[in-house]
Design a protein around this motif. Structure first.
Motif, PDB file in Angstrom:
ATOM      1  N   ARG A 173       0.733  -1.220  -0.086  1.00 37.83           N
ATOM      2  CA  ARG A 173      -0.068   0.019  -0.027  1.00 37.83           C
ATOM      3  C   ARG A 173       0.908   1.208  -0.102  1.00 37.83           C
ATOM      4  N   SER A 174       1.825   1.118   0.806  1.00 39.57           N
ATOM      5  CA  SER A 174       2.970   2.309   0.613  1.00 39.57           C
ATOM      6  C   SER A 174       3.395   2.594  -0.747  1.00 39.57           C
ATOM      7  N   ALA A 175       3.582   1.398  -1.278  1.00 37.87           N
ATOM      8  CA  ALA A 175       4.180   1.843  -2.777  1.00 37.87           C
ATOM      9  C   ALA A 175       3.343   2.173  -3.737  1.00 37.87           C
ATOM     10  N   MET A 176       2.097   1.656  -3.497  1.00 38.37           N
ATOM     11  CA  MET A 176       0.768   2.300  -4.090  1.00 38.37           C
ATOM     12  C   MET A 176       0.528   3.811  -3.738  1.00 38.37           C
ATOM     13  N   ASP A 177       0.694   4.378  -2.686  1.00 38.90           N
ATOM     14  CA  ASP A 177       0.599   5.755  -2.315  1.00 38.90           C
ATOM     15  C   ASP A 177       1.776   6.543  -2.833  1.00 38.90           C
ATOM     16  N   GLU A 178       2.941   5.847  -3.209  1.00 31.98           N
ATOM     17  CA  GLU A 178       3.998   6.714  -3.919  1.00 31.98           C
ATOM     18  C   GLU A 178       3.833   6.418  -5.337  1.00 31.98           C
ATOM     19  N   GLY A 179       3.113   5.704  -5.908  1.00 32.41           N
ATOM     20  CA  GLY A 179       3.121   5.323  -7.460  1.00 32.41           C
ATOM     21  C   GLY A 179       4.220   4.762  -8.007  1.00 32.41           C
ATOM     22  N   LYS A 180       4.771   3.782  -7.331  1.00 31.57           N
ATOM     23  CA  LYS A 180       5.941   3.136  -7.704  1.00 31.57           C
ATOM     24  C   LYS A 180       5.685   1.877  -8.308  1.00 31.57           C
ATOM     25  N   HIS A 181       6.871   1.257  -9.018  1.00 35.20           N
ATOM     26  CA  HIS A 181       6.705   0.109  -9.797  1.00 35.20           C
ATOM     27  C   HIS A 181       6.336  -1.123  -8.796  1.00 35.20           C
TER      28      HIS A 181
END
Length: 962
Positions: free
Chosen positions: A515-523
């Motif tokens: 979810r953190s990666a999603m918040d940052e828009g990461k791969h």
């Protein structure tokens, strides 16, 4: 019970698929087996027939107990097992029949449904009691010959347990219908040696959990951030993402360098982000209504394609997800065509470097006819891609239908693949390791045998068909179970924690990290390669933003035409031609030398030959395209003295010059939809090959209308995908009835806009020569629809001098060509397209009318306004302009072209129509009526009184629309 079994089971009699090899040898030659066995087999022949009337001699079924027979011949059977008595021997045979039963129908008892809604069907052949085994027999030792369980002899209970673990666990395998023994034994060994259960390392299990976490995490993130927006969620089928990961990593390890993927919208966004590595922030922007491109139309986010390069143990793998409309399975042949083009570009004849992957929904896989059409291409020379991996996301519901009485007429949604003997691995979507194992097995099978294979992931759909749907309205029982289900990720995470593979806190931490990666828009796919470019990649940039008016030098010098013409009319020494074909080649040789004018077939051949000589490829497919439906082409020559059916064919266009481009001509299967979509996919991946699909009759293109509507006419405006596919559609009214007259030009013209394609109806051989060459030489890649002739193929006036190929170009409009017509005397201009022109010429000659000029529109779209106006201005005294067509008034080009003609009219000129009256049918079925209509429309064109309807428009001034 046994009597009933012998009467009805597939294990006995003429309906039996498998019988012991030893038994087969006995039936062929009773003396070839040991005496003890011969006596037993003799006794079997005395059993009553199914109808109870007489003895019935059984039929041998080779694959069962082949090794058992070999042991008997080698004297390795244990005397203590057989005991020398018929009763013991009979039970040993029944053990083999029990093994065969589990291999055949054990999948019916497999634990496949995560919702556990289905009752286990009654299959007596899977019960030991059916064979008269008692509890006391379970401890007896029997031979397990012809199995791969790891033991030669074992108690019946152990054999039964091994069978149920292998064929009735989380994987239900179907493959015994395969004819090839090697393929069956390969699958038996792989499944039975592992009991159809993997033994993965802790690292592998953590990776599977990671993929499940990603699959679930994206859906839940989107569900909370973009409430109510359509995304066609994968929830309930998250193990599919783990399967895709295994497939890609395994394919890379096996040497695959490109994977072409086709799928509908269910789970597509998840694949884009978690498999192909699309940046989440880009996906979020689409949810918010933003887009980075500037396409005229664009498309919804769950139809879009994508490509990327990812790292695998075997090196970089290029992934390409095909664009797809909501027509679900129609993308299948498009993907196959794209894969084929990539294989040809790489010289990959065996599918070592390119892998097509098709993802299906259960209802569509069973219900869409294009699935069967595409499967039928799999093993053919012109369309086969050496094995496709099919994955079914089996939601068990389709749209809202979960009642099996309404979903299909087969047991499984995958039963259609049995037509090509592709194995099917049904697997419980809740058992992530089993899903990964089945995917690994499927890939290995494809690599070993180069055949299609299916993984059927039986799962469920947590939400509705889309996120605004409420499936519980129609399926309350099913969705009570869905509501209680924790999800595949939770099921697997709990399992790993219980096994001690991961600490209890890790699964929740993985969820938080995602979810953190999603918040940052990461791969979410690591690592995605950002700067890698294969030497086999095609650069489409030179073909973009081009105009149809761009010039193209399509002329070819006479000496080159002479040389090439001689080359393509020469056959190998000793090659015996059919007398008809020999005359054709002799005439063509004279045409190439300039001794007689060119006909249509020779002009076609010269266009193909000059293109391949220049390095372009040519691919022509369709029903009877080698010879040509109307026997005008003869691209494939057949030795009349050949002794083998698959030898003695010669294709002159493959021997034009050294280092030439590839020429391929294919007599396609009897399909329009799948074959046309295949060729679209091929052309989409190869701008340097002239890709042509030819309909047997132009009318037959109706069977592929979805391809025209969703891909050919709109693919570029929706997805920015250029495509130079050519459709050749024989069109012309010659009294052949409703289905052999019209290619429905009005339908194509209705779809024309934004210069999305070209629609042409050439009337001379020189025109088709320049038109086909223009399609490649001009750096303009748009679909080209050619309304090709039938009767004009041999019309004595539809010819061209060789010089028009050496000094000319494709003319969008052809003005008056009769030098005897004085332009100042012309009072009527007849505008037309296609074969009716030659009827008008003959009628003018017969009537001795020198006040009528004829103008041909050779390119209907894009309409060449300047060229047309130039021709019209040549007749300053003409007051009447007539559009004449073969087709009924509500069909053909009339409603499309009238406003274009009006724009070119001078003051005082009026436009009228001459043709058939409106009709519900494309043409009449009676020749005398056709002939009468033809006379009437010609008379109307010349302003003579006739019974045919002639619609006349009011006088119009220039630039005034009707």
């Amino acid at each position: 019970m046994m009597k009933t079994f012998r009467s009805n089971s597939y294990l006995f009699g003429g309906n039996a698929p498998y019988v012991e090899e030893l038994y087969e040898s006995y039936l062929d030659n009773p003396g070839s087996v040991p005496e003890a066995w011969r006596a037993w087999f003799d006794s079997l022949q005395q059993l009553p027939a199914a109808d109870g009337t007489s003895a019935a001699r059984d039929i041998a079924h080779a694959p069962i107990v082949q090794s058992f027979a070999e042991r008997a011949r080698e004297g390795q059977l244990q005397p203590r097992m057989m005991g020398g008595d018929a009763a013991t021997a009979r039970k040993q045979v029944y053990v083999q029949q029990l093994i065969a039963a589990y291999r055949n129908v054990g999948s019916r008892w497999a634990d496949l449904d995560p919702l556990k809604r289905q009752e286990r069907p009654h299959i007596p052949e899977l019960e030991p009691a059916f064979y008269d085994f008692t509890e006391g027999d379970h401890a007896n030792i029997y031979s397990a010959a012809n199995t791969y369980f790891g033991f030669d002899n074992a108690p019946l209970r152990d054999i039964l347990q091994a069978l149920r673990e292998t064929y009735c666990g989380s994987i239900g395998a179907e493959f015994m219908y395969i004819s090839d023994q090697a393929q069956k034994r390969w699958l038996q060994e792989r499944l039975e040696s592992t009991r159809a259960r993997p033994n993965y390392s802790p690292e592998k299990k953590k990776r599977i959990l990671d993929r499940l976490t990603a699959a679930e995490g994206l859906e839940r993130y989107l569900h909370t951030k973009y409430v109510g927006q359509k995304r066609f969620s994968l929830e309930g089928g998250e193990s599919f993402i783990a399967a895709m990961d295994e497939l890609i990593q395994g394919a890379g390890k096996a040497g695959i360098q490109e994977i072409v993927i086709g799928m509908a919208h269910r789970g597509r966004l998840n694949v884009l982000v978690n498999t192909l590595g699309k940046m989440p922030k880009d996906l979020f922007a689409e949810f918010e209504g933003h887009h980075a491109d500037a396409l005229p139309s664009g498309d919804v986010k769950y139809h879009k394609g994508f490509s990327s390069d990812v790292s695998t143990p075997g090196g970089p793998v290029h992934l390409s997800l095909a664009f797809n409309p909501s027509h679900l399975e129609i993308v299948n042949p498009v993907v196959e065509g794209s894969a084929k083009a990539r294989m040809v570009r790489r010289g990959d004849r065996n599918g070592d470097q390119v892998l097509p992957v098709l993802v299906h929904g259960d209802a569509a896989f069973a219900g869409q006819g294009v699935v069967m059409e595409t499967l039928n291409l799999a093993m053919t020379r012109g369309y086969g891609t050496r094995g496709t991996v099919h994955i079914v996301i089996n939601n068990q519901i389709g749209f809202t239908t979960s009642d099996p009485r309404d979903t299909r007429s087969t047991i499984y949604c995958t039963d259609v693949v049995k037509m090509i003997e592709a194995p099917v691995l049904h697997v419980n979507g809740d058992d992530a390791e089993a899903v990964v194992y089945a995917t690994q097995l499927a890939l290995d099978f494809r690599q070993e045998f180069r055949k299609d294979v299916v993984v059927d992931i039986v799962c469920f759909r947590k939400l509705g068909h889309n996120e605004q749907d409420t499936p519980a309205v129609t399926q309350p029982m099913m969705y009570k179970k869905v509501a209680q289900h924790p999800g595949a990720r939770k099921v697997y995470a709990d399992r790993l924690v219980a096994q001690g593979v991961v600490p209890a806190e890790l699964p929740d931490q993985m969820v938080a990290d995602y979810r953190s990666a999603m918040d940052e828009g990461k791969h979410t796919v690591d690592p995605v390669i950002t700067n890698f470019k294969s030497k086999f990649a095609v650069d489409w940039l030179p073909f973009l933003n081009r105009k149809w008016t761009d010039s193209a030098d399509t002329a070819v010098p006479l000496p080159e035409l002479n040389r090439i013409g001689e080359r393509i009319t020469t056959v190998p020494e000793g090659f015996k031609l059919h007398p008809l074909v020999e005359r054709v080649l002799n005439d063509r040789r004279a045409m190439a030398a300039g001794k007689q004018p060119l006909d249509w077939g020779m002009a076609e051949h010269l266009s193909f030959a000059t293109l391949v000589a220049a390095g372009y490829g040519v691919r022509l497919s369709g029903q009877d395209s080698g010879r040509g439906t109307f026997t005008h082409r003869h691209a494939v020559l057949h030795d009349q003295n050949r002794e083998k059916w698959d030898a003695g064919a010669y294709i002159p266009l493959q021997f034009v010059t050294e280092n030439q481009g590839q020429f391929i001509v294919i007599d396609s299967v009897l399909s329009e939809e799948a074959v046309l979509a295949f060729e679209y996919g091929y052309a989409a991946s190869d701008p340097n090959t002239l890709v042509i699909w030819e309909a047997q009759f132009g009318d037959f293109v109706n069977g592929a209308q979805v391809v025209i509507d969703q891909f050919i006419s709109s693919g570029e405006t929706k997805w920015g995908r250029a495509n130079g596919l050519v459709l050749m559609l024989p069109h012309g009214y010659e009294g052949q009835g409703p289905e052999h007259s019209s290619a429905r030009p009005e339908r194509f013209l209705q779809l024309c806009a934004e210069h999305n394609m070209q629609v042409c109806q050439p009337t001379t051989p020189a025109q088709i020569f320049h038109l086909l060459r223009r399609q490649m030489i001009r750096m303009f890649r748009k679909p080209l629809i050619i309304l090709t002739p039938k009767s004009l193929l041999r019309h004595k006036e539809a010819v061209s001098p060789l010089e028009e190929l050496a000094d000319g170009e494709f003319r969008t409009v052809i003005g008056e060509t009769d030098a005897s017509i004085d332009a100042d005397k012309v009072r009527r201009v007849i505008v037309c397209t296609g074969r009716v022109y030659y009827d008008l010429v003959a009628a003018r000659r017969e009537r001795e009318r020198d006040d009528v000029a004829l103008v041909r529109i050779e390119q209907l779209y894009p309409f060449a306004h300047k060229a047309f106006e130039t021709e019209m201005r040549k007749f300053p005294n003409a007051t009447q302009v007539v559009w004449c067509q073969d087709e009924p008034q509500n069909q053909g080009a009339w409603f499309y072209i009238q406003h274009h003609i009006v724009e070119a009219l001078a003051d005082g000129q009026r436009l009228s129509y001459a043709g058939r009256a409106p009709s519900a049918s494309p043409a009449v079925g009676y020749y005398d009526k056709h002939y009468a209509q033809q006379k009437e429309l010609i008379a109307a064109a010349f302003g003579e009184k006739a019974k045919a309807r002639t619609g006349e428009a009011k006088p119009r001034t220039r630039k005034t629309a009707i």
